[in-house]
Design a protein around this motif. Structure first.
Motif, PDB file in Angstrom:
ATOM      1  N   UNK A  37       0.862  -1.177   0.000  1.00 49.32           N
ATOM      2  CA  UNK A  37       0.000   0.000   0.000  1.00 49.32           C
ATOM      3  C   UNK A  37       0.904   1.235   0.000  1.00 49.32           C
ATOM      4  N   UNK A  38       0.741   2.096  -0.980  1.00 53.01           N
ATOM      5  CA  UNK A  38       1.524   3.333  -1.067  1.00 53.01           C
ATOM      6  C   UNK A  38       0.944   4.382  -0.134  1.00 53.01           C
ATOM      7  N   UNK A  39       1.852   5.169   0.433  1.00 50.14           N
ATOM      8  CA  UNK A  39       1.451   6.270   1.304  1.00 50.14           C
ATOM      9  C   UNK A  39       1.726   7.589   0.601  1.00 50.14           C
ATOM     10  N   UNK A  40       0.802   8.517   0.739  1.00 47.01           N
ATOM     11  CA  UNK A  40       0.928   9.819   0.106  1.00 47.01           C
ATOM     12  C   UNK A  40       1.913  10.677   0.880  1.00 47.01           C
ATOM     13  N   UNK A  41       2.842  11.301   0.178  1.00 50.75           N
ATOM     14  CA  UNK A  41       3.792  12.205   0.811  1.00 50.75           C
ATOM     15  C   UNK A  41       4.999  11.466   1.361  1.00 50.75           C
ATOM     16  N   UNK A  42       5.782  12.198   2.116  1.00 48.01           N
ATOM     17  CA  UNK A  42       6.997  11.642   2.719  1.00 48.01           C
ATOM     18  C   UNK A  42       6.782  11.481   4.217  1.00 48.01           C
ATOM     19  N   UNK A  43       7.084  10.283   4.716  1.00 50.16           N
ATOM     20  CA  UNK A  43       6.960  10.027   6.143  1.00 50.16           C
ATOM     21  C   UNK A  43       7.952  10.896   6.898  1.00 50.16           C
ATOM     22  N   UNK A  44       7.496  11.483   7.971  1.00 53.69           N
ATOM     23  CA  UNK A  44       8.327  12.339   8.806  1.00 53.69           C
ATOM     24  C   UNK A  44       9.564  11.556   9.267  1.00 53.69           C
ATOM     25  N   UNK A  45      10.682  12.230   9.399  1.00 56.66           N
ATOM     26  CA  UNK A  45      11.953  11.580   9.714  1.00 56.66           C
ATOM     27  C   UNK A  45      12.468  11.974  11.099  1.00 56.66           C
ATOM     28  N   UNK A  46      13.285  11.110  11.665  1.00 57.81           N
ATOM     29  CA  UNK A  46      13.969  11.428  12.922  1.00 57.81           C
ATOM     30  C   UNK A  46      14.802  12.691  12.698  1.00 57.81           C
ATOM     31  N   UNK A  47      14.801  13.562  13.690  1.00 58.66           N
ATOM     32  CA  UNK A  47      15.474  14.863  13.717  1.00 58.66           C
ATOM     33  C   UNK A  47      14.691  15.970  13.011  1.00 58.66           C
ATOM     34  N   UNK A  48      13.585  15.651  12.341  1.00 58.76           N
ATOM     35  CA  UNK A  48      12.703  16.698  11.813  1.00 58.76           C
ATOM     36  C   UNK A  48      12.002  17.366  12.990  1.00 58.76           C
ATOM     37  N   UNK A  49      11.630  18.607  12.817  1.00 61.19           N
ATOM     38  CA  UNK A  49      10.731  19.224  13.780  1.00 61.19           C
ATOM     39  C   UNK A  49       9.317  18.830  13.379  1.00 61.19           C
TER      40      UNK A  49
ATOM     41  N   UNK B  99       1.160  15.909   5.885  1.00 61.67           N
ATOM     42  CA  UNK B  99       2.408  16.407   6.466  1.00 61.67           C
ATOM     43  C   UNK B  99       3.209  15.317   7.154  1.00 61.67           C
ATOM     44  N   UNK B 100       2.534  14.326   7.682  1.00 60.42           N
ATOM     45  CA  UNK B 100       3.231  13.222   8.339  1.00 60.42           C
ATOM     46  C   UNK B 100       3.457  12.051   7.389  1.00 60.42           C
ATOM     47  N   UNK B 101       2.925  12.116   6.172  1.00 60.33           N
ATOM     48  CA  UNK B 101       3.158  11.100   5.150  1.00 60.33           C
ATOM     49  C   UNK B 101       2.492   9.772   5.435  1.00 60.33           C
ATOM     50  N   UNK B 102       1.273   9.784   5.972  1.00 59.58           N
ATOM     51  CA  UNK B 102       0.637   8.545   6.423  1.00 59.58           C
ATOM     52  C   UNK B 102      -0.722   8.258   5.804  1.00 59.58           C
ATOM     53  N   UNK B 103      -1.107   8.976   4.766  1.00 58.84           N
ATOM     54  CA  UNK B 103      -2.385   8.724   4.119  1.00 58.84           C
ATOM     55  C   UNK B 103      -2.228   7.570   3.120  1.00 58.84           C
ATOM     56  N   UNK B 104      -3.012   6.512   3.315  1.00 62.22           N
ATOM     57  CA  UNK B 104      -2.956   5.392   2.380  1.00 62.22           C
ATOM     58  C   UNK B 104      -3.633   5.825   1.084  1.00 62.22           C
ATOM     59  N   UNK B 105      -2.892   5.741  -0.020  1.00 58.43           N
ATOM     60  CA  UNK B 105      -3.453   6.232  -1.279  1.00 58.43           C
ATOM     61  C   UNK B 105      -3.954   5.128  -2.190  1.00 58.43           C
ATOM     62  N   UNK B 106      -3.748   3.871  -1.820  1.00 55.98           N
ATOM     63  CA  UNK B 106      -4.344   2.785  -2.586  1.00 55.98           C
ATOM     64  C   UNK B 106      -4.637   1.621  -1.644  1.00 55.98           C
ATOM     65  N   UNK B 107      -5.143   0.542  -2.194  1.00 57.08           N
ATOM     66  CA  UNK B 107      -5.513  -0.608  -1.371  1.00 57.08           C
ATOM     67  C   UNK B 107      -6.901  -0.457  -0.783  1.00 57.08           C
TER      68      UNK B 107
END
Length: 166
Positions: A11-23, A116-124
């Motif tokens: 399942x693809x997620x929309x956007x980029x998942x937030x990363x360690x050290x990001x605010x 913004x957190x990159x967690x929206x499932x865009x398919x499936x």
């Protein structure tokens, strides 16, 4: 682009998942009483974001129950349970289950949270819902732990969160 799996199907997620050290981006979500909740309200505390598709699934409900048990053991920490469930359903669940150490939040009004957190499932089959993930934010607002659970039907790594915050 991040991804997860649902019953073995990628399942693809929309956007980029937030990363360690990001605010961590501030967000605006809705509490069970329909009041607003902003991430800024937790400033100065560790924040655990327990993010999942719906409380109407056994694994999601289990994760909220489990984080409710451990939340009281984590010093200077707030645990937020975030899904697209309507606040009424979240409130009913929390009352029935005796959830009192976790704040349930709905993003039904705030599509920017998932983006913004990159967690929206865009398919499936669950497209449009949030993927199962855990994000830990330190008191300064910096992300110090992330996990996208690789298979939505499994629980997150609770021990990683406990060991990080104890």
């Amino acid at each position: 682009m991040a991804h997860t799996k649902f019953k073995g199907q990628v399942v693809k997620l929309f956007g980029e998942f937030i990363q360690i050290n990001d605010f961590a981006p501030n967000f605006h979500l809705v509490k069970n009483d329909l009041s607003d909740y902003y991430l800024d309200y937790a400033k100065g505390k560790n924040v655990v974001l327990n993010i999942f598709p719906s409380l109407d699934t056994s694994v999601c409900a289990t994760s909220v129950r489990h984080f409710n048990k451990i939340a009281s053991q984590l010093p200077n920490t707030i645990v937020l349970a975030i899904s697209k469930d309507l606040p009424f359903a979240q409130g009913r669940f929390c009352t029935t289950e005796g959830i009192d150490n976790v704040i349930a939040l709905s993003d039904f009004r705030s599509p920017e949270f998932a983006q913004e957190y990159g967690l929206l499932m865009e398919d499936g089959p669950l497209r449009g819902l949030l993927a199962r993930a855990v994000v830990v934010i330190n008191p300064e607002g910096k992300v110090i732990h992330t996990e996208i659970v690789t298979e939505i039907t499994t629980e997150p790594n609770y021990d990683a969160v406990i060991n990080l915050l104890k």
